[in-house]
Design a protein around this motif. Structure first.
Motif: not given
Lengths: 854, 401
Positions: A320-321, A324-325, A328, B358, B381-382, B384
């Protein structure tokens, strides 16, 4: 190795210098948990053991042998190492191979010989070399499993004591591997005892880490900036801190290559390969243009290759990290494409249908990191802007993949801008042994450069003043390699070849790689310094034979070159007059050559050379000076400096050298180059005579393992006056010269010398016959020479023969015992009319020295 | 610009959106008084409000830049596509990070009433511009929630401990603004700023001063209101424990209302329940008077914990959770991007904002506090990620530039 052990005393581990064998290699011996280290006593224990590790004698050859064997063990017993992944295993096996480590050592610190402190010629009394840093702490990353182990091995081959802070990712694997390695080491000489430690300490326990880092001479740190800074803060100001940080790489496409679709395919491969997680994977594709239209066009074309390449390898949804990075970045970029008058004026996002890849096209020159996982920026960057754009990022730059028809110009600009590694797309993540990493060579980071300025007479290098520790693999073959088998050796790795005999048509060769050759010549050069050659004072003429694949002149050229000696590479030239005038004209004082050639030269130009009177030293090889020749040199030319230039063979290279205290065929072994066994000839009266069996340690050309060099000698026990501890032996002749008759060993050469001393210097053949009453030794001589010798003495043939017998019995004690005291051996002298009457070898036609007719 | 006028003047005045733009549905929706009760016709009202505000931005986009128009074209979206609540996910969203890089205004500069900067932890800060309506309507929502929970009492006094920056001339920091504004619900006796202004744009965390104030507040026995950053509040409690400060018993009507970063050193998050436990132990404040708020300058709708510490979605906004790769609506109980949708803001097209957080959305009834509106839970946090490659990451590069 001590004086005894090279005499085939392989199990005598207790003799090994400062190593106690049979150490306990349980996990407790090298693994320290945080809980354990929180106890000050255990911390002290760790420190004591670290200190003890630094005093362990380090022998690179032993370490290479051990690691090579470990590599084989990993390969053959892979089922015992299920805890490693198959990929890691392949990396470990390759990395640990002697051949690969040697290459790494050669490229990163210049070669094995740099572990010695060696004289640097050009400045007086100046010695240089390398030494381990001492104690090395490793903090390794969690993103590359197995890297910790490789980092430790780099620390080990540079002789350091290593403390690894194990990490959560590969800690288990590394601890188990170290355990296995130490176990193996323990079966041999235990040199790695107290050289490898694992500490399992949380990064938050800063106080403890501080104390452990304080024990270290350097901390080698892998990781991102935050982690690096957190460790840096724990170190005293002077502590060496070796950082292997996170880096960024990119592709640079020149304007002439925007249509290069092969390159696009390769770039696409790089952007998919390993999800760009390597620091050498490209994050940006720069195009040499300032036309954004061209950039967009390129991106469009590139997309089809990216799409294809991405389909070839399954896209695993990242965590997920990471996801999402990357989203983004992609989302914001997509939004930015809407800025401006129309869509895509300054930015375009091109994505895979299933969002498996992303191309971020932007009309900006800045270097920008990508969120990885098949995400790449495409940006314009005219070559002239490269230095300014990359200026702020120099700490982070690593590889550039270049696509250009004018590559050298582009590469030059990239280097100037701070890039450390340049290659073509498709090869960006490939690395090779000995390649610099982030502009640094690992091994070179782990050593200290030492200088010593101290007057030391006849010392070229320090190495022979310390014992070597040989691996002596108990599982290795005991089989003796004969000359015939040597000829059949695999020569395919050879780069330099010398003739090693073989008389019919095709010569047999001895194969060396350049590194074999260079290294062996270096030790031979150390040898002539030990023998008394003075670079500052002497001027040498090299009179050895050269050409025709013969190694003599060429190798002595290299030897003299190594020590920067003043030399005249003459060779055994036929024009003796020219040779003599050269010596005189250039005031040469040292001759290197074969005795027979040197004597011929001096006799032919005796008058001129005597008038010159400058010849002071002779280094000889290939044969010996006999008594008369020595007398001639001493009495006529007043030369009493006669030293063996080197003891060696074309097959096995330089084997030994004579220091100033070595007389009468005594030599020191080049023990850094070779292991040496002396196998006693079976001998009732314990003559001490041995066959010399050689194993060359780090040769890659020809494998010399248990090679019967064909020489016979005896060990010289006890220390040499010169202070060197390298084993000594006296050469006593060729193996074929030693024969057994009447239960005793006799040496053809000794008999030859006795005859030569009474001026018989012609053919000698010894025939051994047996009859019921025992063995008979027949010395066959050439009749006319003997007659000439005794012509003036007016003696009958029988009297002459009787005289010769008496001389032999008087001079050769063992012969007298067998013939006169024990009466088990008959002695006869037979005179033949011509050489044709002697027994010759069927193959070479040469007269045999010893013929056994029993 | 009027960003300096953040104090008293704002608090008591009220304005109507019709004054500016005539967005009647927007006004009607945002002025709904009950935070968690949807009145009849609610869905239609929300859709209409969204349509109105999006059209407003499109119109204004033409005046200032083509961004919003381009975005709608790029995403093939038209306000005509909005027919029911389920269509909200079709509205092109804007990532909060976009506002950190670009100033997008839907009003003329002279209408900017307040300019706030997000208290960004790394480098870039959002620049968010409010007209009077946008900020006032958001504040009104806070009023309504405070009212709903019964936290307004004009007949008493309170001591305030503000974990926020002591104001300096011309402060643009959003949190400072919010926390000052929160002092109006109970009249002020004393205010202590934890982040003391030292001049030259520097603030220092006055931890010992804070502890002294708390001791003082206990003696004064007035309700204490503690607002601001959880991290600094946490450090205070930790320090009290370290110094063996005897547990205090603050007034029973005290209230802790936090907002902002939950990070301590090295990006390690503070566990909310640990903090509540500590506050309960060391200050004697009951668990249900310990509340966290979630909000940001990019989306000012207040999300305030219920007594079970959940963030219910009030009537003024909707929440969609989106898949991290495909960005599709993934509904309840799965981790994804937090997408806030609300028509309240007229000054910037920040009506559908994809947050850098998130989150997971849960059905309201699962909470059990009585509020039936859905609630969300922040899980991280997205973007991170602890960089797992040896390649440098963008955030790493940023930090050193």
């Amino acid at each position: 190795m001590n004086n005894k052990s090279y005499k085939n005393d392989k199990n005598d581990k207790n003799n090994v210098n400062s190593i106690d064998a049979g150490v306990d290699v349980g996990i407790d011996s090298f693994y320290f948990s945080e809980q354990k280290l929180n106890n000050p006593k255990m911390l002290q224990e760790l420190q004591n053991r670290v200190i003890s590790g630094t005093t362990n004698r380090f022998d690179i050859e032993y370490v290479l042998d051990l690691l090579d064997l470990f590599s084989k063990q990993l390969e053959t017993k892979s089922h015992d190492y299920q805890f490693c992944s198959a990929d890691e295993m392949i990396v470990f096996i390759q990395f640990l191979k002697r051949e690969n480590l040697l290459k790494k050592i050669d490229r990163e610190i210049g070669g094995l010989e740099y572990f010695d402190i060696r004289k640097i010629f050009g400045d007086k009394d100046f010695y240089q070399g390398i030494a381990p840093l001492g104690v090395l702490s490793h903090v390794t990353p969690t993103n590359a499993t197995g890297l910790s182990f490789l980092a430790l091995i780099e620390g080990v081959v540079t002789g350091n004591v290593n403390i690894l802070r194990v990490n959560s990712k590969d800690g288990d694997v590394v601890v188990r591997l170290i355990g296995e390695l130490l176990k193996l080491d323990c079966q041999y000489k235990g040199m790695l005892k107290n050289k490898l430690f694992c500490i399992d300490v949380d990064s938050r326990n800063q106080n403890l880490l501080k104390q452990i880092f304080f024990m270290s001479d350097a901390v080698s740190m892998w990781g991102g900036d935050v982690a690096v800074n957190s460790v840096r803060e724990l170190l005293p100001p002077q502590k060496k801190f070796i950082v292997w940080g996170h880096k960024i790489s990119f592709v640079y496409v020149d304007f002439d290559s925007f249509d290069n679709e092969d390159a696009m395919k390769n770039i696409a491969y790089e952007c998919v390969n390993g999800e760009q997680s390597a620091c050498s994977s490209p994050q940006v594709i720069y195009l040499n243009t300032n036309d954004f239209g061209q950039v967009k066009q390129y991106a469009k074309k590139f997309q089809s290759y990216f799409s294809q390449e991405s389909k070839r390898m399954k896209f695993d949804r990242p965590g997920n990290s990471e996801l999402s990075e990357l989203s983004n970045v992609a989302i914001v970029h997509d939004l930015e494409s809407c800025l401006g008058a129309t869509i895509g004026d300054n930015a375009v996002l091109l994505e895979g249908e299933s969002k498996d890849y992303r191309i971020l096209v932007e009309n900006e020159m800045n270097l920008k990191a990508s969120p990885l996982f098949r995400t790449v920026w495409i940006r314009p960057l005219p070559l002239e802007h490269l230095p300014a754009v990359l200026f702020d990022f120099r700490d982070y730059l690593q590889s550039a993949g270049v696509v250009s028809s004018n590559a050298i110009q582009v590469i030059d600009r990239l280097i100037a801008a701070g890039v450390t590694r340049i290659t073509v797309p498709g090869k960006m993540t490939d690395s090779f042994s000995g390649e610099a990493h982030d502009g640094k060579l690992a091994l070179n980071q782990f050593i200290r450069h030492i200088s010593v300025r101290y007057p030391l007479k006849n010392v070229g290098a320090f190495n022979d003043f310390f014992k070597t520790i040989s691996f002596e693999n108990t599982n290795a073959s005991e089989k003796i390699l004969s000359k015939d088998q040597f000829k059949k050796n695999d020569k395919s790795k050879g780069e330099v070849f010398f003739k090693s005999g073989g008389s019919s048509g095709v010569p047999a060769v001895s194969a060396f790689t350049y590194r074999d050759y260079e290294r062996e010549m270096q030790y031979a050069a150390d040898g002539i310094i030990a023998a008394g050659f003075s670079v500052e004072e002497d001027s040498a003429i090299n009179l050895f034979f050269g050409g025709g694949l013969y190694g003599g002149m060429i190798s002595f050229f290299t030897i003299l070159e190594k020590i920067k000696a003043k030399q005249y590479p003459m060779g055994a030239h036929d024009d003796l007059q020219m040779v003599a005038s050269t010596i005189i004209q250039f005031k040469i004082n040292t001759l290197f050559g074969m005795p027979s050639y040197i004597i011929k030269l001096l006799k032919n130009y005796e008058k001129e050379l005597l008038a010159y009177g400058g010849i002071k030293k002779i280094f000889f090889g290939g044969e010996h000076f006999n008594k008369d020749q020595k007398k001639y040199l001493k009495e006529i030319f007043k030369i009493d400096f006669l030293r063996s230039a080197s003891y060696g063979s074309v097959d096995a290279g330089p084997l030994g050298y004579s220091c100033e205290y070595c007389n009468d065929g005594v030599h020191h072994l080049h023990h850094r180059l070779h292991d040496f066994k002396m196998i006693p000839l079976l001998d009732e009266n314990n003559s001490g005579l041995c066959k010399l069996i050689i194993t060359t340690k780090s040769r890659l050309g020809d494998q010399i393992v248990n090679y019967d060099i064909g020489d016979v000698g005896e060990a010289i026990v006890g220390p040499c006056q010169c202070g060197r501890v390298s084993p000594r032996f006296r050469l006593l002749g060729r193996t074929g010269d030693i024969f057994r008759a009447g239960g005793t060993f006799f040496n053809y050469m000794k008999i030859e010398r006795i005859l030569s001393d009474c001026n018989y210097k012609d053919v000698l053949q010894i025939v051994i016959e047996g009859n019921t009453s025992g063995d008979i030794l027949k010395l066959i001589l050439l009749k006319q020479t003997v007659v000439k010798l005794f012509a003036k003495k007016n003696k009958s043939m029988n009297e002459i023969i009787l005289d010769l017998k008496m001389i032999l019995l008087n001079e050769y004690a063992d012969l007298s015992v067998a013939v006169e005291d024990e009466k088990i051996l008959g002695l006869d002298i037979v005179l033949l009319e011509s050489e044709q009457c002697f027994v010759s070898s069927a193959s070479s036609g040469k007269i045999l020295r010893v013929v056994d007719k029993r | 610009m009027a960003e300096a006028n953040i104090d008293k003047g704002v608090q008591n005045k009220w304005c109507q959106i019709g004054d500016y733009y005539g967005l009647k549905s927007v006004e009607n929706l945002c002025l709904l008084k009950a935070p968690y009760d949807r009145p009849a016709g609610y869905s239609g009202l929300f859709i209409n409000a969204m349509k109105e505000v999006l059209e407003h931005h499109l119109k204004m986009s033409n005046n200032n830049s083509n961004f919003y128009k381009n975005l709608f074209n790029h995403k093939n979206f038209s306000t005509k596509d909005l027919k029911e609540i389920g269509d909200l996910e079709k509205i092109p969203f804007i990532h909060a990070n976009f506002f950190k890089k670009h100033e997008i205004l839907s009003i003329n500069k002279e209408k900017v009433f307040l300019h706030l900067t997000s208290s960004g932890t790394t480098g870039q800060k959002s620049q968010v511009f409010f007209d009077e309506w946008s900020i006032r309507s958001a504040q009104k929502m806070v009023d309504n929630i405070f009212e709903y929970y019964g936290w307004v009492n004009e007949n008493s006094f309170a001591n305030y401990l503000l974990y926020t920056y002591e104001p300096e001339e011309g402060s643009k920091l959003g949190t400072a603004y919010t926390d000052n504004f929160l002092c109006k619900y109970v009249p002020v006796n004393k205010v202590k700023y934890a982040l003391k202004y030292y001049g030259s744009n520097k603030h220092h965390f006055d931890i010992f001063g804070v502890i002294e104030s708390l001791k003082q507040f206990e003696k004064e026995n007035l309700p204490v209101r503690i607002f601001g950053f959880p991290s600094f509040f946490y450090f205070t409690l930790e320090k009290m424990r370290e110094l063996n400060v005897a547990p205090l018993k603050l007034h029973n009507d005290s209230l802790v209302f936090l907002g902002g970063g939950w990070k301590k050193h090295q990006n390690e998050a503070i566990e909310k329940k640990d903090l509540y436990k500590l506050a309960n132990e060391l200050l004697g404040i009951p668990d249900e008077r310990l509340r966290d708020g979630f909000g940001s300058v990019e989306h000012c709708i207040p999300y305030i914990e219920c007594r079970n510490h959940n963030f219910h979605v009030p009537v003024w906004s909707h929440v969609i959770i989106r898949d991290l790769l495909t960005l599709e609506n993934i509904g309840y109980d799965r981790i994804g991007y937090l997408n806030f949708i609300s028509p309240y803001i007229t000054s910037m097209p920040a009506n559908s904002v994809l947050m850098g957080d998130l989150a997971v959305l849960h059905k309201g009834e699962r909470c059990g506090c009585g509020i039936m509106q859905d609630y969300f839970q922040i899980v991280g946090r997205a973007g991170k990620s602890a960089n797992k490659s040896c390649a440098i990451s963008a955030s790493e590069m940023l930090r050193n530039m």
